[in-house]
Design a protein around this motif. Structure first.
Motif, PDB file in Angstrom:
ATOM      1  N   UNK A   8       0.840  -1.202   0.000  1.00  0.00           N
ATOM      2  CA  UNK A   8       0.000   0.000   0.000  1.00  0.00           C
ATOM      3  C   UNK A   8       0.874   1.251   0.000  1.00  0.00           C
ATOM      4  N   UNK A   9       1.908   1.286   0.849  1.00  0.00           N
ATOM      5  CA  UNK A   9       2.811   2.441   0.888  1.00  0.00           C
ATOM      6  C   UNK A   9       3.526   2.627  -0.448  1.00  0.00           C
ATOM      7  N   UNK A  10       3.983   1.508  -1.012  1.00  0.00           N
ATOM      8  CA  UNK A  10       4.704   1.573  -2.283  1.00  0.00           C
ATOM      9  C   UNK A  10       3.803   2.141  -3.382  1.00  0.00           C
ATOM     10  N   UNK A  11       2.600   1.632  -3.499  1.00  0.00           N
ATOM     11  CA  UNK A  11       1.684   2.110  -4.540  1.00  0.00           C
ATOM     12  C   UNK A  11       1.267   3.557  -4.302  1.00  0.00           C
ATOM     13  N   UNK A  12       1.042   3.892  -3.041  1.00  0.00           N
ATOM     14  CA  UNK A  12       0.625   5.260  -2.714  1.00  0.00           C
ATOM     15  C   UNK A  12       1.691   6.275  -3.112  1.00  0.00           C
ATOM     16  N   UNK A  13       2.957   5.918  -2.939  1.00  0.00           N
ATOM     17  CA  UNK A  13       4.007   6.873  -3.269  1.00  0.00           C
ATOM     18  C   UNK A  13       4.533   6.739  -4.700  1.00  0.00           C
ATOM     19  N   UNK A  14       4.599   5.521  -5.234  1.00  0.00           N
ATOM     20  CA  UNK A  14       5.229   5.302  -6.538  1.00  0.00           C
ATOM     21  C   UNK A  14       4.261   5.194  -7.707  1.00  0.00           C
ATOM     22  N   UNK A  15       2.988   5.040  -7.431  1.00  0.00           N
ATOM     23  CA  UNK A  15       2.002   4.944  -8.506  1.00  0.00           C
ATOM     24  C   UNK A  15       0.889   5.966  -8.323  1.00  0.00           C
ATOM     25  N   UNK A  16       1.194   7.040  -7.642  1.00  0.00           N
ATOM     26  CA  UNK A  16       0.199   8.088  -7.394  1.00  0.00           C
ATOM     27  C   UNK A  16      -0.018   8.910  -8.667  1.00  0.00           C
ATOM     28  N   UNK A  17      -1.156   9.559  -8.778  1.00  0.00           N
ATOM     29  CA  UNK A  17      -1.410  10.387  -9.962  1.00  0.00           C
ATOM     30  C   UNK A  17      -0.325  11.432 -10.228  1.00  0.00           C
ATOM     31  N   UNK A  18       0.246  12.014  -9.193  1.00  0.00           N
ATOM     32  CA  UNK A  18       1.282  13.037  -9.404  1.00  0.00           C
ATOM     33  C   UNK A  18       2.490  12.468 -10.151  1.00  0.00           C
ATOM     34  N   UNK A  19       2.872  11.229  -9.837  1.00  0.00           N
ATOM     35  CA  UNK A  19       3.999  10.594 -10.552  1.00  0.00           C
ATOM     36  C   UNK A  19       3.662  10.435 -12.026  1.00  0.00           C
ATOM     37  N   UNK A  20       2.438   9.926 -12.285  1.00  0.00           N
ATOM     38  CA  UNK A  20       2.045   9.730 -13.678  1.00  0.00           C
ATOM     39  C   UNK A  20       1.904  11.062 -14.410  1.00  0.00           C
ATOM     40  N   UNK A  21       1.384  12.088 -13.732  1.00  0.00           N
ATOM     41  CA  UNK A  21       1.312  13.421 -14.347  1.00  0.00           C
ATOM     42  C   UNK A  21       2.696  13.856 -14.828  1.00  0.00           C
ATOM     43  N   UNK A  22       3.714  13.645 -13.990  1.00  0.00           N
ATOM     44  CA  UNK A  22       5.078  14.057 -14.338  1.00  0.00           C
ATOM     45  C   UNK A  22       5.616  13.238 -15.516  1.00  0.00           C
ATOM     46  N   UNK A  68       3.898  11.699 -17.876  1.00  0.00           N
ATOM     47  CA  UNK A  68       3.138  11.978 -19.091  1.00  0.00           C
ATOM     48  C   UNK A  68       3.676  13.217 -19.813  1.00  0.00           C
ATOM     49  N   UNK A  69       4.099  14.229 -19.077  1.00  0.00           N
ATOM     50  CA  UNK A  69       4.581  15.466 -19.716  1.00  0.00           C
ATOM     51  C   UNK A  69       6.096  15.509 -19.899  1.00  0.00           C
ATOM     52  N   UNK A  70       6.809  14.523 -19.387  1.00  0.00           N
ATOM     53  CA  UNK A  70       8.265  14.471 -19.517  1.00  0.00           C
ATOM     54  C   UNK A  70       8.636  14.038 -20.934  1.00  0.00           C
ATOM     55  N   UNK A  71       9.335  14.873 -21.702  1.00  0.00           N
ATOM     56  CA  UNK A  71       9.679  14.491 -23.078  1.00  0.00           C
ATOM     57  C   UNK A  71      10.635  13.302 -23.162  1.00  0.00           C
ATOM     58  N   UNK A  72      11.284  12.941 -22.068  1.00  0.00           N
ATOM     59  CA  UNK A  72      12.192  11.796 -22.052  1.00  0.00           C
ATOM     60  C   UNK A  72      11.469  10.493 -21.715  1.00  0.00           C
ATOM     61  N   UNK A  73      10.173  10.569 -21.429  1.00  0.00           N
ATOM     62  CA  UNK A  73       9.376   9.392 -21.051  1.00  0.00           C
ATOM     63  C   UNK A  73       8.228   9.204 -22.027  1.00  0.00           C
ATOM     64  N   UNK A  74       7.760   7.959 -22.091  1.00  0.00           N
ATOM     65  CA  UNK A  74       6.569   7.648 -22.879  1.00  0.00           C
ATOM     66  C   UNK A  74       5.675   6.761 -22.020  1.00  0.00           C
ATOM     67  N   UNK A  75       4.422   7.155 -21.891  1.00  0.00           N
ATOM     68  CA  UNK A  75       3.437   6.365 -21.160  1.00  0.00           C
ATOM     69  C   UNK A  75       2.355   5.959 -22.152  1.00  0.00           C
ATOM     70  N   UNK A  76       2.092   4.665 -22.230  1.00  0.00           N
ATOM     71  CA  UNK A  76       1.039   4.140 -23.087  1.00  0.00           C
ATOM     72  C   UNK A  76      -0.031   3.524 -22.205  1.00  0.00           C
ATOM     73  N   UNK A  77      -1.267   3.840 -22.503  1.00  0.00           N
ATOM     74  CA  UNK A  77      -2.413   3.340 -21.757  1.00  0.00           C
ATOM     75  C   UNK A  77      -3.172   2.338 -22.627  1.00  0.00           C
ATOM     76  N   UNK A  78      -3.476   1.175 -22.063  1.00  0.00           N
ATOM     77  CA  UNK A  78      -4.311   0.176 -22.737  1.00  0.00           C
ATOM     78  C   UNK A  78      -5.705   0.269 -22.152  1.00  0.00           C
ATOM     79  N   UNK A  79      -6.688   0.306 -23.044  1.00  0.00           N
ATOM     80  CA  UNK A  79      -8.076   0.433 -22.615  1.00  0.00           C
ATOM     81  C   UNK A  79      -8.919  -0.704 -23.169  1.00  0.00           C
ATOM     82  N   UNK A  80      -9.928  -1.075 -22.402  1.00  0.00           N
ATOM     83  CA  UNK A  80     -10.887  -2.081 -22.844  1.00  0.00           C
ATOM     84  C   UNK A  80     -11.688  -1.497 -24.006  1.00  0.00           C
ATOM     85  N   UNK A  81     -11.946  -2.285 -25.060  1.00  0.00           N
ATOM     86  CA  UNK A  81     -12.678  -1.721 -26.205  1.00  0.00           C
ATOM     87  C   UNK A  81     -14.131  -1.354 -25.882  1.00  0.00           C
TER      88      UNK A  81
END
Length: 172
Positions: free
Chosen positions: A38-52, A54-67
């Protein structure tokens, strides 16, 4: 089933955080202690991490969605390497690749990996590296089927526990 893969954009962080925590829980329940998880996910998979990321030009985030309804079911995250092996500017780390268990056997893992490889090549990268829990035989077999070979080891801390990981690499 045809999964929808798309480049994550600002605003996707809550969906990415949700699937990240759920897939981490599915993968490591019984291996990692609940409070540490729970602590690991709360700190390492929080929305703020993903926000950073997503906008970092050195990173690429791909999202898979159910059709049907576009529920998030998986994702990948490419970042500059942070592994204890020799790397250079032509390397990229597949920091995360996860899919919810409902997608197992559907080909989504291969689709996510193929997209990550394409994205890495588009960025001019020549090698992809990743770390994985050494005892995760299913993940290791997947990476080996995808052409990765052993390149080193590392230790990875989650809460109070230290885990032995292996590091893989693949020439692109």
């Amino acid at each position: 089933m045809t999964w929808r893969l798309r480049r994550a954009c600002p605003g996707d962080a809550p969906a990415l955080s949700l699937v990240a925590a759920a897939s981490f829980l599915e993968t490591f329940a019984g291996i990692i202690a609940g409070p540490d998880m729970v602590r690991h996910c709360t700190s390492n998979s929080c929305p703020a991490k993903f926000d950073a990321w997503v906008v970092d030009p050195a990173s690429v985030v791909t999202l898979a969605e159910h059709p049907d309804g576009a529920a998030p079911v998986g994702y990948t995250l490419l970042t500059p390497p942070d592994l204890p092996i020799a790397t250079d500017a032509h390397d990229i780390e597949l920091r995360r690749i996860y899919a919810l268990s409902l997608t197992r056997g559907s080909g989504l893992g291969h689709q996510l990996m193929a997209r990550a490889v394409d994205d890495a090549r588009a960025m001019g990268r020549r090698r992809m590296v990743l770390g994985v829990l050494g005892i995760n035989a299913q993940a290791r077999a997947f990476y080996e089927r995808e052409g990765f070979t052993l390149a080193g080891t590392r230790q990875f801390r989650v809460g109070e526990a230290l885990f032995d990981d292996v590091v893989y690499a693949k020439t692109l």
